[in-house]
Design a protein around this motif. Structure first.
Motif, short mmCIF file in Angstrom:
data_model
loop_
_atom_site.label_atom_id
_atom_site.label_comp_id
_atom_site.label_asym_id
_atom_site.label_seq_id
_atom_site.Cartn_x
_atom_site.Cartn_y
_atom_site.Cartn_z
N GLY A 253 10.17 141.11 57.56
CA GLY A 253 9.26 141.17 58.69
C GLY A 253 9.07 142.59 59.18
O GLY A 253 7.95 143.07 59.36
N VAL B 151 7.19 144.71 56.59
CA VAL B 151 5.76 144.44 56.62
C VAL B 151 5.10 145.17 57.79
O VAL B 151 4.07 145.82 57.64
CB VAL B 151 5.49 142.92 56.71
CG1 VAL B 151 4.03 142.64 57.05
CG2 VAL B 151 5.84 142.25 55.39
N LEU B 152 5.71 145.07 58.95
CA LEU B 152 5.15 145.74 60.13
C LEU B 152 5.13 147.26 59.93
O LEU B 152 4.15 147.92 60.30
CB LEU B 152 5.96 145.38 61.37
CG LEU B 152 5.79 143.97 61.91
CD1 LEU B 152 6.70 143.74 63.10
CD2 LEU B 152 4.35 143.69 62.30
N LEU C 51 2.25 148.12 57.62
CA LEU C 51 0.98 148.05 58.36
C LEU C 51 0.81 149.26 59.26
O LEU C 51 -0.27 149.85 59.33
CB LEU C 51 0.93 146.78 59.21
CG LEU C 51 0.51 145.49 58.53
CD1 LEU C 51 0.60 144.33 59.50
CD2 LEU C 51 -0.90 145.59 57.97
N LEU D 115 -2.17 152.07 59.18
CA LEU D 115 -3.03 152.38 60.33
C LEU D 115 -2.98 153.87 60.66
O LEU D 115 -4.02 154.48 60.94
CB LEU D 115 -2.58 151.56 61.55
CG LEU D 115 -2.90 150.07 61.51
CD1 LEU D 115 -2.30 149.34 62.70
CD2 LEU D 115 -4.41 149.85 61.47
N LEU E 230 -7.62 150.44 66.67
CA LEU E 230 -6.62 150.66 65.62
C LEU E 230 -5.38 151.33 66.20
O LEU E 230 -4.25 150.99 65.85
CB LEU E 230 -7.20 151.53 64.50
CG LEU E 230 -8.32 150.91 63.64
CD1 LEU E 230 -8.79 151.89 62.58
CD2 LEU E 230 -7.84 149.62 62.99
N LEU F 124 -4.35 151.11 69.29
CA LEU F 124 -3.66 150.10 70.09
C LEU F 124 -2.83 149.18 69.19
O LEU F 124 -1.69 148.84 69.50
CB LEU F 124 -4.68 149.29 70.89
CG LEU F 124 -4.13 148.18 71.78
CD1 LEU F 124 -3.21 148.75 72.85
CD2 LEU F 124 -5.28 147.42 72.47
N GLY F 125 -3.42 148.79 68.06
CA GLY F 125 -2.69 147.97 67.11
C GLY F 125 -1.43 148.67 66.62
O GLY F 125 -0.36 148.07 66.53
N ILE G 238 1.18 148.66 69.36
CA ILE G 238 1.81 147.33 69.48
C ILE G 238 2.88 147.16 68.41
O ILE G 238 3.98 146.65 68.67
CB ILE G 238 0.74 146.22 69.39
CG1 ILE G 238 -0.13 146.21 70.65
CG2 ILE G 238 1.39 144.85 69.20
CD1 ILE G 238 -1.31 145.26 70.59
N ILE G 239 2.58 147.60 67.20
CA ILE G 239 3.56 147.48 66.11
C ILE G 239 4.77 148.36 66.38
O ILE G 239 5.92 147.94 66.16
CB ILE G 239 2.92 147.85 64.75
CG1 ILE G 239 1.84 146.83 64.39
CG2 ILE G 239 3.97 147.89 63.65
CD1 ILE G 239 1.06 147.17 63.13
N SER H 18 6.89 146.67 68.88
CA SER H 18 7.58 145.52 68.29
C SER H 18 8.78 145.96 67.47
O SER H 18 9.86 145.38 67.56
CB SER H 18 6.64 144.74 67.37
OG SER H 18 5.45 144.44 68.01
N ILE I 155 11.59 147.00 69.71
CA ILE I 155 12.28 145.87 70.34
C ILE I 155 13.15 145.15 69.31
O ILE I 155 14.29 144.76 69.59
CB ILE I 155 11.25 144.91 70.96
CG1 ILE I 155 10.59 145.59 72.16
CG2 ILE I 155 11.90 143.60 71.39
CD1 ILE I 155 9.39 144.86 72.71
N LEU I 156 12.63 144.98 68.09
CA LEU I 156 13.41 144.31 67.05
C LEU I 156 14.64 145.12 66.66
O LEU I 156 15.72 144.59 66.44
CB LEU I 156 12.54 144.07 65.81
CG LEU I 156 11.40 143.07 65.95
CD1 LEU I 156 10.61 142.98 64.66
CD2 LEU I 156 11.93 141.70 66.33
#
Lengths: 246, 368
Positions: A13, A16-17, A20, A24, A45, A47-48, A51-52, A55, A58-59
Motif C-alpha cells: 500500500g 503504491v502511494l 503515485l 505526480l 495534482l 493537492l493530490g 494528500i498522499i 497519508s 500518518i502511516l
C-alpha cells in the motif's frame, strides 16, 4: 525470500502511494502533465500529491509507534492495479494525439461551435502578435474579418483520404479539461498537392484565407502560398487550451 | 509445509491484525464476519496479470496510432480523476470516523421524498465531480444513508452544481436557458430514479456485503464489533486515513478499468460517423446517449463536445448527451461495483437510460 515477499506484501500500500506520489511530482516538475491535462489543473495534482504525503506520514508514524504489520494482501493487490495507467503514461509521454485521434473525434461541425464560444483572447491588438502567427482558433473565429487577407498559422498536417487530391487538413486539438475531451480545431488547405509531407508533420503555412463549404458546414480555408516543415513542439505545446493562458 | 499467501497473511504476519479503524484484533481474518474472506480469492491475483499484459501490449503495439489514442485517453481520464478520488476518499474517511451516525440521520430522518430531494440538490452546496462522489457516498451508505437519497446524490450531484451550469452556458455562447434546462432535467431525473430505486430495493438487496454489513456494525466499517470508538484525535486521524486509503484502492481499481474501457471506445468509435448516421429525433437521441456512455467525459467538459454537434443533431439529442453522461458512463458503472450489487447496477443503468431517453423524446416532441 519468504520474508522479502511478506515485506512487500505488507508494505505494498505504501509503495503504491509512494509510486503515485513520484509520478505526480515528476509530471508537475517537468510540465509533462500538460500533455494529458489542462495547464490550470496543476493545483489539483499538487493537492493530490499533498494528500498522499500526509497519508504516508500518518502511516509511517502509526507503524513506527505500534510496530504492527498493517496492509492486508487484498488491499495491496487492489492498490497495485492503480499503477497500471502509469505504465501506459511512460509509453506515450513524449507523444501527442495525432491523425488517428483526429479521425475519431472530428464531426465536421466544430468550427460552427467554436465560433459561438465567447473568446477572451481574440482582439485586434493581439491577432498575429505571437511570432507573426495566428493560432487556428483565431483564424476560425475571425474568418469573416480575415477573409481575403494573408495569414500564417501552424499545426499538424493530415492528408485526409476522403478529400480531393488538392485539399488537406491542418489541425490541432483544443483541450477543455483533459485529452479525452479534446476537440479538433482544423482548417482546410487548398493547393495542398504542392505539399510533400507525411501525415502528422508540423507545418507552418501561409496563404490567403477563404471560406469553403464541406457537407453544408462553412469552414475556414487557406489557399497555400508557402508551407514549411518545422520541428514539432512537445505534446504539451501542441495542444490549445480554453483559457487566457493560451 | 507450504501455505498459500492468503493463509500466510492471516497467521504469519508479524503481530496482530489491525483493521482500518485502528482497533487491534487478536483473532485472525478467518473469523471475520460475512463480506470479509479469510483467504484471498484467486481472482484477486488475476489482477496482477494486467501488468505483463500491459507490457505485452506496449511491446507489440506501442508505436501504433491506435495505441497512442488509447493510452493518452486512458491516462488523461485517470490523471484527471486521481486528485478527486483522493479528495473524495479522504472526505469519506473523515465522515467514517468523525461524523456520528446519529448526526447524519438527523439530516435524512425518514429516507422519503424529502431526503431524496435534498440529496439530489446537494451538489449546489458541495460541487463535486462524479469521481469524488463515489467514495463519499460509499462511506455515507456505511453510515446508514437511506438508499434513495444516496442514489439521488450520486446521479444529481455531478449535474446539479454551479460549475456545470457555468461550463454549459459558456459552451453554448452564454445561453443560460440551456444550462438551466440541463440542471433542472438532471435534478428531476435524479429525484425520480432515487424514489423508484427506494421502492424496489432495500440496502440489503442493493449494497455489496462490505458496505451493507457496516450499516449494522457499531462505529467502524471493518465488520468487527466494537465496544468503543478510537480514542484521541491522533488515533481518529489514523483511522480516517486508513479508511480513506482502503476506499481509494477499492474504488480506484474500478476507475482504472473504466478509464481503460473508455480509452478503448474512444480509439474504436468515430464520433462523426456515429452522429452522421441519422438526424431523426429518436435514433439521434439514442446515438448521443451511447456516445455519452462510451466517451466518459467529465461534466464540466461534455457541454463543449455536445455543442460541437449542434449543426448536425437536434437539441434534444445534445441534451441527452449532457444529461446522461454524468449519471451513467462506463467508468461510473465500473465504479458502482464497489458499492452496489449487480442487480441494482443493472436496474439503475436500465432505469437511468430509459428515463433519460423518454424525457428527451418528450422534450423533442414539445419543442417541435
Amino acid at each position: 525470500m519468504k520474508r522479502i515477499c511478506l515485506f512487500f506484501v505488507s508494505k505494498a500500500g505504501e509503495l503504491v502511494l509512494a509510486t503515485l506520489l513520484s509520478a505526480l511530482i515528476w509530471l508537475l516538475y517537468t510540465g509533462s502533465y500538460k500533455g494529458f491535462l489542462h495547464p490550470n489543473f496543476w493545483p489539483f495534482l499538487l493537492l493530490g500529491a499533498l494528500i498522499i504525503v500526509a497519508s504516508l506520514g500518518i502511516l509511517a508514524a502509526e507503524s513506527r509507534l505500534s510496530g504492527d504489520r498493517i496492509n492486508p494482501t487484498r488491499l495491496s493487490i487492489n492498490g497495485t492495479v492503480v499503477l497500471l495507467p502509469l505504465i501506459f503514461m511512460l509509453a506515450v509521454v513524449d507523444q501527442g494525439m495525432g491523425t488517428h485521434a483526429f479521425s475519431r473525434k472530428v464531426t465536421g461541425s466544430e468550427q460552427a461551435a467554436l465560433s459561438d464560444i465567447p473568446s477572451a483572447t481574440i482582439d485586434e491588438a493581439n491577432t498575429g502578435k505571437k511570432n507573426g502567427l495566428l493560432r487556428l482558433p483565431e483564424i476560425i473565429r475571425g474568418m469573416q474579418r480575415l477573409e481575403g487577407k494573408r495569414v500564417t498559422t501552424e499545426g499538424l498536417f493530415y492528408k485526409d483520404p476522403n478529400l480531393p487530391k488538392d485539399q488537406a487538413i491542418l489541425f490541432r486539438f483544443q483541450m477543455i479539461c483533459c485529452a479525452a475531451d479534446a476537440i479538433p480545431v482544423w482548417i482546410l488547405l487548398e493547393r495542398a498537392d504542392m505539399i510533400e509531407a507525411a501525415n502528422e508533420t508540423w507545418l507552418q503555412v501561409s496563404g490567403t484565407l477563404k471560406r469553403a463549404s464541406i457537407n453544408g458546414n462553412e469552414v475556414a480555408s487557406i489557399e497555400i502560398e508557402t508551407a514549411d516543415v518545422k520541428t514539432a513542439p512537445p505534446p504539451s505545446e501542441q495542444y490549445l487550451f480554453f483559457s487566457k493562458a493560451e | 509445509m507450504n501455505k498459500r499467501i492468503g493463509e500466510m497473511e492471516t497467521k504469519e504476519l508479524i503481530g496482530p491484525v489491525i483493521c482500518a479503524c485502528t482497533h487491534k484484533h487478536e483473532h485472525s481474518l478467518h473469523e471475520a464476519p460475512a463480506g470479509h474472506t479469510g483467504t484471498i480469492r484467486p481472482l484477486l491475483y488475476l489482477q496482477l496479470f494486467f501488468f505483463p499484459a500491459a507490457f505485452g501490449l506496449i511491446a507489440l503495439f506501442g508505436r501504433t496510432p491506435e495505441f497512442r489514442t488509447l493510452s493518452i485517453t486512458f491516462v488523461s481520464i485517470f490523471l484527471e480523476a486521481l486528485p478527486f478520488m483522493l479528495i473524495g476518499s479522504f472526505i469519506g474517511g473523515f465522515i467514517e470516523v468523525f461524523v456520528p451516525k446519529e448526526r447524519l440521520m438527523r439530516l435524512f430522518p425518514s429516507g422519503g421524498w424529502r431526503a431524496i430531494a435534498i440529496a439530489a440538490g446537494a451538489g449546489m452546496l458541495f460541487p463535486v465531480c462524479e469521481c469524488a462522489i463515489i467514495p463519499v457516498v460509499r462511506r455515507l451508505f456505511k453510515k446508514g444513508l437511506p438508499l434513495g437519497a444516496g442514489i439521488a446524490f450520486l446521479l444529481g450531484g455531478p449535474i446539479f452544481n454551479p460549475m456545470v451550469a457555468l461550463s454549459t452556458s459558456v459552451a453554448y455562447g452564454y445561453q443560460w436557458s440551456i444550462a438551466v434546462d440541463r440542471l433542472v432535467t438532471g435534478y428531476l431525473l435524479a429525484v425520480t430514479i432515487g424514489f423508484l430505486v427506494n421502492l424496489f430495493f432495500t440496502p440489503k438487496t442493493a449494497l455489496v456485503a462490505q458496505v451493507n454489513n457496516a450499516q449494522t456494525e457499531e462505529q467502524c466499517g471493518c465488520g468487527h464489533h466494537h465496544h468503543s470508538p478510537p480514542a484521541g484525535f491522533l488515533a481518529k486521524l489514523q483511522g480516517a486515513t486508513r479508511h480513506a486509503i482502503e476506499d481509494f484502492f477499492d474504488v480506484g481499481r474500478y476507475l482504472v478499468f473504466g478509464a481503460f474501457l473508455a480509452g478503448l471506445m474512444q480509439m474504436a468509435i468515430s464520433r462523426g460517423d456515429l452522429a452522421g448516421l441519422t438526424d431523426a429525433q429518436a435514433p439521434s437521441i439514442l446515438i448521443m446517449m451511447l456516445l455519452a456512455m462510451v466517451l466518459n467525459l467529465c461534466s464540466e467538459a461534455d457541454a463543449f463536445v455536445a455543442a460541437s454537434f449542434k449543426t448536425m443533431l437536434p437539441y434534444s439529442s445534445q441534451m441527452a448527451f449532457m444529461v446522461l453522461g454524468p449519471m451513467l458512463d462506463m467508468k461510473l458503472i465500473m465504479m458502482y461495483f464497489g458499492i452496489f450489487r449487480k442487480r441494482l447496477i443493472l436496474t439503475l443503468s436500465g432505469l437511468t437510460f430509459s428515463l433519460v431517453f423518454l424525457a428527451m423524446l418528450a422534450k423533442g416532441w414539445i419543442m417541435g
